[in-house]
Scaffold this active site. Structure first.
Site, mmCIF file in Angstrom:
data_model
loop_
_atom_site.group_PDB
_atom_site.id
_atom_site.type_symbol
_atom_site.label_atom_id
_atom_site.label_comp_id
_atom_site.label_asym_id
_atom_site.label_seq_id
_atom_site.Cartn_x
_atom_site.Cartn_y
_atom_site.Cartn_z
ATOM 1 N N LYS A 176 22.923 -21.910 20.221
ATOM 2 C CA LYS A 176 21.825 -20.981 19.929
ATOM 3 C C LYS A 176 22.309 -19.544 20.044
ATOM 4 O O LYS A 176 23.264 -19.270 20.774
ATOM 5 C CB LYS A 176 20.702 -21.189 20.953
ATOM 6 C CG LYS A 176 19.911 -22.463 20.783
ATOM 7 C CD LYS A 176 18.804 -22.556 21.832
ATOM 8 C CE LYS A 176 18.018 -23.844 21.700
ATOM 9 N NZ LYS A 176 17.241 -23.922 20.448
ATOM 10 N N ARG A 213 14.817 -34.962 20.528
ATOM 11 C CA ARG A 213 14.504 -36.257 19.909
ATOM 12 C C ARG A 213 15.540 -37.308 20.260
ATOM 13 O O ARG A 213 15.248 -38.493 20.293
ATOM 14 C CB ARG A 213 14.357 -36.062 18.387
ATOM 15 C CG ARG A 213 15.577 -35.528 17.726
ATOM 16 C CD ARG A 213 15.284 -34.946 16.339
ATOM 17 N NE ARG A 213 14.763 -33.576 16.403
ATOM 18 C CZ ARG A 213 14.456 -32.840 15.343
ATOM 19 N NH1 ARG A 213 14.589 -33.333 14.123
ATOM 20 N NH2 ARG A 213 13.995 -31.615 15.483
HETATM 21 N N1 BES Z 1 14.099 -26.793 22.624
HETATM 22 C C1 BES Z 1 14.219 -26.492 21.251
HETATM 23 C C2 BES Z 1 12.890 -26.135 20.591
HETATM 24 C C3 BES Z 1 12.355 -24.769 20.869
HETATM 25 C C4 BES Z 1 12.945 -23.656 20.302
HETATM 26 C C5 BES Z 1 11.225 -24.599 21.629
HETATM 27 C C6 BES Z 1 12.418 -22.408 20.522
HETATM 28 C C7 BES Z 1 10.700 -23.355 21.848
HETATM 29 C C8 BES Z 1 11.298 -22.253 21.286
HETATM 30 C C9 BES Z 1 14.783 -27.694 20.496
HETATM 31 O O1 BES Z 1 15.684 -28.456 21.198
HETATM 32 C C10 BES Z 1 15.493 -27.146 19.301
HETATM 33 O O2 BES Z 1 16.458 -26.460 19.482
HETATM 34 N N2 BES Z 1 14.992 -27.461 18.110
HETATM 35 C C11 BES Z 1 15.550 -26.976 16.914
HETATM 36 C C12 BES Z 1 15.553 -28.087 15.916
HETATM 37 C C13 BES Z 1 16.315 -27.777 14.658
HETATM 38 C C14 BES Z 1 17.791 -27.714 14.976
HETATM 39 C C15 BES Z 1 16.040 -28.836 13.645
HETATM 40 C C16 BES Z 1 14.697 -25.806 16.436
HETATM 41 O O3 BES Z 1 13.484 -25.862 16.560
HETATM 42 O O4 BES Z 1 15.277 -24.820 15.983
HETATM 43 MN MN MN Z 2 17.668 -27.712 21.028
#
Ligand code: BES
Ligand code: MN
Ligand code: ZN
Length: 490
Positions: A263, A337
């Site tokens: 990230k 997931r």
């Molecule tokens: N924990 C995050 C989701 C999230 C992101 C919650 C920002 C709250 C704020 C999750 O694990 C994630 O990173 N999801 C990705 C999925 C994507 C790679 C398909 C996302 O939402 O960007």
């Molecule tokens: Mn994630």
């Protein structure tokens, strides 16, 4: 925080000795002849006070009243929502003053929902995180007494609301803890600490046991971290053995860096909140221990970190889940997931009446619904309706989202049974479609709490959601009071 009840009329409240007296004033209430009613009536007539929900008039040492501080708090139409706003602004104002004990006065008999709303709002507005501060101030308000026309009539509901608050605050505590103070191991210990309370059993599995269960997907996420994973199983048995349980599954990523699909640095600290699903399950069990309702509940928490490392899961890796389905990991940041799918497979052994997973799963859900409503996905219309109405009653809202099979098209891949991501479009839904593949044989719902579990900015912190929704749903599953009493008599 301690919640008490006391039979108090408006007349009696005027001579009540307390640090602060909060008088809830509804729109159109007929002013009586007592001092407090007169004060409110005159202030409204003079245009100095508006009984709209959340409006305040602060009085100091008013004549004929024992309490030094009196707050007239507009409670609008008297609904639970309005009462919540009234108590929130009153306690929000009093929390910075030298007030330890306060009385919240209902002039008329409050509904159960209004009791719950006032207790939850008082706790919410005075909450203070302290665990990792060296000079902890904590909350000054220690006791809130609800003044009502007949204390005996509301006592049970106040106890239930106080239990709900204990659950919310347990969830907030674990959500707020920094990631080095809330590792998978520490979450396991937090769960174990709950098992010392009435009716709760807890089992915490480590890497070896999880490997034996064949949770290849969960293990793959954990493999990039020095912190060993934990798989937590909590059980609360308040009903007969023959009653099938509700299973709650909480995402417990104690820190989400994204892994190799790392990230961006900005606000990455907020990914300590990526275990708020797990925290909500812990919070529910904390409340169950207090409230002791006649329901059976199982809580499952897969907990690990998502880290980049020489041993990390890589984009393109194919892993084998406990269900036997193979998964191509196209993005290591879609890790939630990957841990939930194995937990859903594990849930099957409890022959559940329903399984609800709770996860800070997608940024896309934040875009879709913001911080107001959690995303609700369900394979079962009755379960969806029950959760949605529980959220309405508890003022912990959610909104149902679709699960058409067409949304799963993007999860197809040439190299495994399923991919862990589809395109950007409909990201909250495609994530839910992925989970649905692992929730075959029971009524299943998924709550995406990415937008609702915590607040950013100046008010950064865990909200404790959706503990109120989940508790409301579970408590509504109890047999009707008459049936319960009859059972006891037998
Ligand atoms: N924990 C995050 C989701 C999230 C992101 C919650 C920002 C709250 C704020 C999750 O694990 C994630 O990173 N999801 C990705 C999925 C994507 C790679 C398909 C996302 O939402 O960007
Ligand atoms: Mn994630
Ligand atoms: Zn995550």
């Amino acid at each position: 925080m301690d919640f008490q009840t006391k039979t108090l009329s408006l007349v009696a409240a005027a001579s009540e000795k307390t640090d602060a007296l909060v008088v809830l004033i509804t729109e159109g209430a007929k002013p009586g002849k007592d001092v407090l009613s007169k004060l409110a009536g005159e202030a409204i007539a003079a245009g100095d006070f508006d009984p709209k929900a959340g409006k305040l008039l602060s009085l100091y040492k008013p004549a004929g009243v024992s309490a030094r501080r009196v707050l007239l708090a507009g409670a609008g139409d008297g609904s639970a929502k309005a009462v919540r706003a009234a108590v929130a602004s009153a306690v929000g104002m009093l929390k910075s003053q030298p007030v330890r004990k306060l009385v919240v006065l209902f002039a008329g008999p409050p509904s159960d929902a209004a009791i719950q709303a006032s207790v939850v709002a008082a706790a919410e507005s005075s909450y203070a995180y302290t665990t990792t501060k060296s000079k902890a101030e904590g909350r000054k308000i220690t006791t809130v007494t609800l003044g009502v026309p007949d204390a005996a009539k509301v006592r049970a509901q106040v106890a239930r609301a106080a239990g709900t608050v204990a659950g919310i605050e347990f969830a907030k505590e674990w959500g707020n803890r920094p990631p080095n103070h809330a590792t998978p191991t520490l979450l396991g210990e937090a769960a174990r600490s709950l098992a010392r309370k009435g009716g709760i059993q807890c089992e915490v599995l480590g890497p070896k046991e999880v490997a034996r269960l064949g949770m290849g997907s969960f293990m793959a996420v954990a493999q990039g971290s020095e912190e060993p994973l934990r798989f937590i199983v909590l059980k609360y048995n308040g009903a007969a053995r023959s009653v099938t349980p509700v299973v709650l599954v909480g995402k417990g990523i104690t820190f989400d860096t994204g892994g190799i699909s790392i990230k961006p640095a900005g606000e990455m600290d907020e990914m300590k909140f990526d275990m708020c699903g797990a925290a909500s399950v812990l919070g529910v069990f904390r409340a169950l221990a207090d409230i002791q309702p006649a329901v059976n509940v199982v809580g499952i928490i897969p907990a690990c970190e998502n880290m980049p490392d020489g041993r990390s899961l890589k984009p393109g890796d194919v892993v084998t889940s406990m269900s036997g389905q193979t998964i191509e990991v196209l993005n290591t940041d879609a890790e939630g997931r990957l841990i939930l799918c194995d937990a859903l497979t594990y849930a099957e052994r409890f022959k559940p009446a329903a399984v609800v997973d709770i996860a800070t799963l997608t940024g896309a859900c934040v875009i879709a619904l913001g911080g107001v409503r959690s995303g609700l996905f369900a394979s079962d219309d009755k379960l969806a309706a029950d959760l949605q109405s529980a959220g309405d009653r508890a003022q912990d809202l959610c909104w149902r989202m679709p699960l058409d099979d067409d949304y799963a098209e993007g999860l197809k891949t040439n190299f495994a049974d399923v991919a862990n991501v589809a395109g950007r479009a409909g990201g909250a839904i495609t994530a839910a479609k992925f989970l649905q593949r692992f929730a075959g044989s029971f009524a299943w719902a998924h709550l995406d709490i990415a937008g609702t579990a915590w607040k950013s900015g100046g008010a950064k912190g865990s909200t404790g959601r959706p503990v109120p929704l989940l508790l409301e749903y579970l408590l509504a599953r109890q047999p009707a009071p008459a049936a319960k009493a009859a059972r006891k008599a037998r």
